[in-house]
Design an enzyme around this catalytic site. Sequence first.
Site, short mmCIF file in Angstrom:
data_model
loop_
_atom_site.label_atom_id
_atom_site.label_comp_id
_atom_site.label_asym_id
_atom_site.label_seq_id
_atom_site.Cartn_x
_atom_site.Cartn_y
_atom_site.Cartn_z
N LYS A 130 0.84 -1.19 0.00
CA LYS A 130 0.00 0.00 0.00
C LYS A 130 0.87 1.24 0.00
O LYS A 130 2.01 1.14 0.50
CB LYS A 130 -0.96 0.01 1.18
CG LYS A 130 -0.37 -0.28 2.57
CD LYS A 130 0.78 0.51 3.11
CE LYS A 130 0.59 1.97 3.32
NZ LYS A 130 1.84 2.63 3.81
N TYR A 215 -4.16 4.29 6.50
CA TYR A 215 -4.64 3.29 7.47
C TYR A 215 -5.98 3.72 8.07
O TYR A 215 -6.85 2.89 8.30
CB TYR A 215 -3.62 3.09 8.60
CG TYR A 215 -2.42 2.29 8.16
CD1 TYR A 215 -2.34 0.92 8.37
CD2 TYR A 215 -1.34 2.91 7.55
CE1 TYR A 215 -1.24 0.19 7.98
CE2 TYR A 215 -0.23 2.20 7.15
CZ TYR A 215 -0.18 0.84 7.36
OH TYR A 215 0.91 0.11 6.96
#
Length: 387
Positions: A130, A215
Amino acid sequence: MPETLSNPNPEDRAPEKPKDAPPADILPPDQRVGVAVVGLGTLTIDEVLPALAQGKQSRLAALVSSDTDKALEAARKYGLSEKNVYSYEEFDRIADDSSVDAVYIVLPNSMHADYTVRAAKAGKHVLCEKPMANTPEECETMIAACKAANVKLMIAYRCQFEAHHLEVRRMVQQREFGAVKLIEATNGQNMGDPTQWRLKRKLAGGGALPDVGLYCLNTVRFALAEEPLEVIARTYSTPNDPRFLEVEESVAWQMRFPSGAIANCLTSYGHFEARRTRFFAENAWFGMDPAFAYNGLRIQLGRALEVGQVVEERRMTEQNQFALEFDHFANCVLNDLEPFTTGEEGLQDVKIMAAIYRSALEGRSVALPEITQRDAFRGTKPSGMTQ
Ligand code: NAD
C-alpha cells in the site's frame, strides 16, 4: 460427560499418525506459493522475510534488489540459492524462474504500477504494498494488466487480516452496542531525514496521507463495510520545514457514509507517534490504541453499567499480521479465489485520497459516487472473519 473427564489424556487414543505431521493448513515447501520479494528495504528486512519464514502456504522464492551484498546476505539467512537473487535490471527474467509463482512489491509507491505490470506480463501473481499507486489511472492499469494475464492481484492491507481489527469490525457489523454514529481515526508520526523518498512527491505521491493516513481511511471503510459519499478536508505544512517542501505534513478530513456515520480522520508527519481508532456507538464506545502497529494491539471498550460505566480491554490472540496476509494470498493463488483486498479495493482508496486532496485544495466538500453494496470492492473473506 465431557470427553476430557472420561479420558483425561486424549492423546492416549489418538489415531495413528506421525507425531510431527503438520496441521492440515501447513503445506510442504514444494507445494507452497513461491514469492519473489522486490525491494529490500526496512519493511522487507524487518517484517516480510521473517514472516515469510513463518508462512504456512507461501515460501521465499527470490529476492530482487539493487544491493547485491545485502540480497546475498538475506538469501543466506533464509536458505535461498544465490541463483534466485536478481537485480532490478534482471527482474523480467523471473518469467523463466519456475520456482517463482508470485511477486510481492515492496518498493516506493511510484514504482508499484510498473513492477505490477511487468510481473503480470511475466505470468506471476502480484501482492503489492500500500498505497496501491499514486494515481487512479495507474491503479486501473495494474488491474487491467493482471486481468489480461489472468493472475491474482492483492493489495497488502495487513490490518484486514488481523484479529483485533476483525473483532472491531464484528462489533460494528453485529451492532453489539447499537449503531455506530461517529468515528475518530488518527495515524501520525514525526518524520526524520528530509531526503528520504517518502518526502519526495514523485516517489511517494503525497505526504502523510498516502503513507500513514491511508490506514485511517482503509480501516474505517473496512469496519463499516461502507463507502463514503462525501469528503471534506484541510491540509497544512509548516512553512520552510525542509521535510515538507514537496509533500504535505498534516491532513484532517471528514467522511460521511450512507448509514449516517461520520468519520473524522487525522494524519501527520509532524507529531509524536500516535495510532488509534475510536467508534462511538449508541451504547458504548470502542476502538484500538495502538491501532496500526505490527504488534501489541488492544481493543478498549467503554460501556454503561447499571450504575456508572466501565472501561474494559479486549485482547485477541496475537499473530504475525504479515504471515496471515501471505497465507490468505497463497490460499487465493492455490485455490483460484479472488483475494479479500483486491486491486479494486486499493483503487477505491486512491480515488478517495484524490478527492481528499481536491477538497483541501478547493476548500469545499467533494462528493463521491454513491455505492450501496457492502464490501463493494472486497473478495473472498479471510479465515477468521465472521462478519
Ligand atoms: P524503504 O525505503 O525502507 O525501502 C525501499 C526499497 O526500495 C529499498 O530497498 C530501496 O533500495 C528500493 N528502491 C528502489 N528504487 C528506489 C528509489 N528510487 N528510491 C528509494 N528507494 C528505492 O521503504 P519501505 O518502508 O520498505 O516501504 C516500501 C513500501 O512498503 C512502500 O510502498 C510503503 O508504503 C510500504 N510499507 C508498508 C507497510 C505495511 O505495514 N504494510 C509498512 C512500511 C512500508
